[in-house]
Write a protein that holds these residues in place. Structure first.
Motif, PDB file in Angstrom:
ATOM      1  N   LEU B  12       0.823  -1.213   0.000  1.00 57.97           N
ATOM      2  CA  LEU B  12       0.000   0.000   0.000  1.00 57.97           C
ATOM      3  C   LEU B  12       0.857   1.262   0.000  1.00 57.97           C
ATOM      4  O   LEU B  12       0.580   2.216  -0.729  1.00 57.97           O
ATOM      5  N   GLU B  13       1.917   1.256   0.820  1.00 55.19           N
ATOM      6  CA  GLU B  13       2.770   2.442   0.908  1.00 55.19           C
ATOM      7  C   GLU B  13       3.506   2.668  -0.414  1.00 55.19           C
ATOM      8  O   GLU B  13       3.572   3.801  -0.913  1.00 55.19           O
ATOM      9  N   ALA B  14       4.042   1.585  -0.988  1.00 58.43           N
ATOM     10  CA  ALA B  14       4.751   1.710  -2.273  1.00 58.43           C
ATOM     11  C   ALA B  14       3.793   2.203  -3.352  1.00 58.43           C
ATOM     12  O   ALA B  14       4.138   3.086  -4.151  1.00 58.43           O
ATOM     13  N   ALA B  15       2.585   1.661  -3.365  1.00 55.24           N
ATOM     14  CA  ALA B  15       1.614   2.049  -4.395  1.00 55.24           C
ATOM     15  C   ALA B  15       1.265   3.524  -4.253  1.00 55.24           C
ATOM     16  O   ALA B  15       1.188   4.262  -5.239  1.00 55.24           O
ATOM     17  N   LYS B  16       1.075   3.970  -3.019  1.00 55.67           N
ATOM     18  CA  LYS B  16       0.714   5.380  -2.812  1.00 55.67           C
ATOM     19  C   LYS B  16       1.824   6.307  -3.314  1.00 55.67           C
ATOM     20  O   LYS B  16       1.569   7.277  -4.045  1.00 55.67           O
TER      21      LYS B  16
END
Lengths: 202, 202
Positions: B12-16
């Motif tokens: 999720l953090e990488a995608a954001k």
């Protein structure tokens, strides 16, 4: 000569439509050429890269839009009436796009500003120049309005012009998100407020 | 269990971060997993598709942003002061992003609204709900301001709230294009004008 410039125009038109529909990053040269109906080999005869094409699309769109803006802002009526004419023209452009494609396509410059500002420095610079030019055009009319007593004496003309351009972009974003050009209806009311000209009715 | 939820959070953090930097369309699942440092196989254990991931990124970002908005808008001070606190917090978020990454990343929702409105109906619907929720939160404070005589008696509270949200989006667009968070400085002045509360100073 006629045929080669036809091919260039077809590439530009296809690129503009595809960029409006899907953005810049997701597009490839092969797809642009297939949509334009021109052989891929001819692309590099006209444009040295996809980014060079995008810059040309931006420049040609601004040349056309600038002419529309000047027609409104240098047209008949007092300064505030001319501003209103610009907003009506802006809404009509989005309505026409929706009639043609089924969707509100938004502002090409705003779309690319959010998509590419942090990825393509040359495109960022060009878009900065265009937004500054838009602010210049609006500010001229705001100065006229202020001199004529139609805008508040305390109005900072540069900041007011910048705020009006920001409001156009924000409202066009909502119009695109909602697929509803009437989101632009309040630009006039917003601008009267930001020019502290609330008692005027046009 | 600890390790699997770690992997989900890392995705999720990488995608954001990647969506903020480069948008959604240009991203692939493989790149997201490589950035997150998790095996690609684990992606589909947590998310059924890239779009499902994007919707989760959107929901989690809104949950966090909504908490910030509530802290400002339900915080201390009169209604207009609380609105100002929201604008200050919004500018600080963009300043912090710029300190972290070197660039103003803009508004995740605005970026995706312009990129995806006409391509991904489920994402469009979710973003519409979030913008309506933002307008609801602002309108509550505008109603309070009007009842307290701090906003003009003739102000349409819904339209004023919608205009303030549009102004935020338009100003954030300029801040991203110029890589300059101070483009948000005038949100307060703009809002006083749109609330016809020009005589108030805070």
């Amino acid at each position: 000569m006629g045929r080669t410039s036809d091919a260039r125009d077809k590439i530009l038109e296809a690129a503009k439509v595809l960029i409006e529909q899907r953005g810049y990053s997701a597009l490839g040269v092969a797809e642009i050429c297939a949509t334009a109906g021109v052989p891929k080999g001819s692309f590099y005869y006209f444009f040295e890269s996809k980014q060079a094409l995008a810059l040309t699309v931006i420049d040609e769109h601004w040349a056309a839009q600038r002419a529309q803006w000047l027609a409104a802002l240098d047209g008949p009526g007092d300064p505030l009436r001319r501003l209103r004419t610009l907003f009506e023209a802006t809404e009509e452009v989005q309505r026409a796009g929706q009639r043609r494609s089924g969707v509100v396509v938004g502002c090409l410059f705003g779309n690319l500003a959010l998509e590419l500002s942090n990825q393509a420095e040359e495109i960022r610079t060009r878009l900065q120049e265009i937004f500054e030019a838009q602010i210049d055009l609006i500010e001229r009319v705001v100065v006229e309005a202020k001199e004529a007593g139609l805008a508040g004496a305390g109005v900072d003309t540069r900041e007011a012009a910048r705020s009006i351009v920001a409001q156009i972009e924000g409202r066009v974003l909502l119009a695109k998100l909602l697929n509803d050009p009437t989101a632009l209806d309040t630009l006039w009311r917003n601008s009267l407020d930001m020019l502290q000209a609330t008692q005027v009715t046009h």
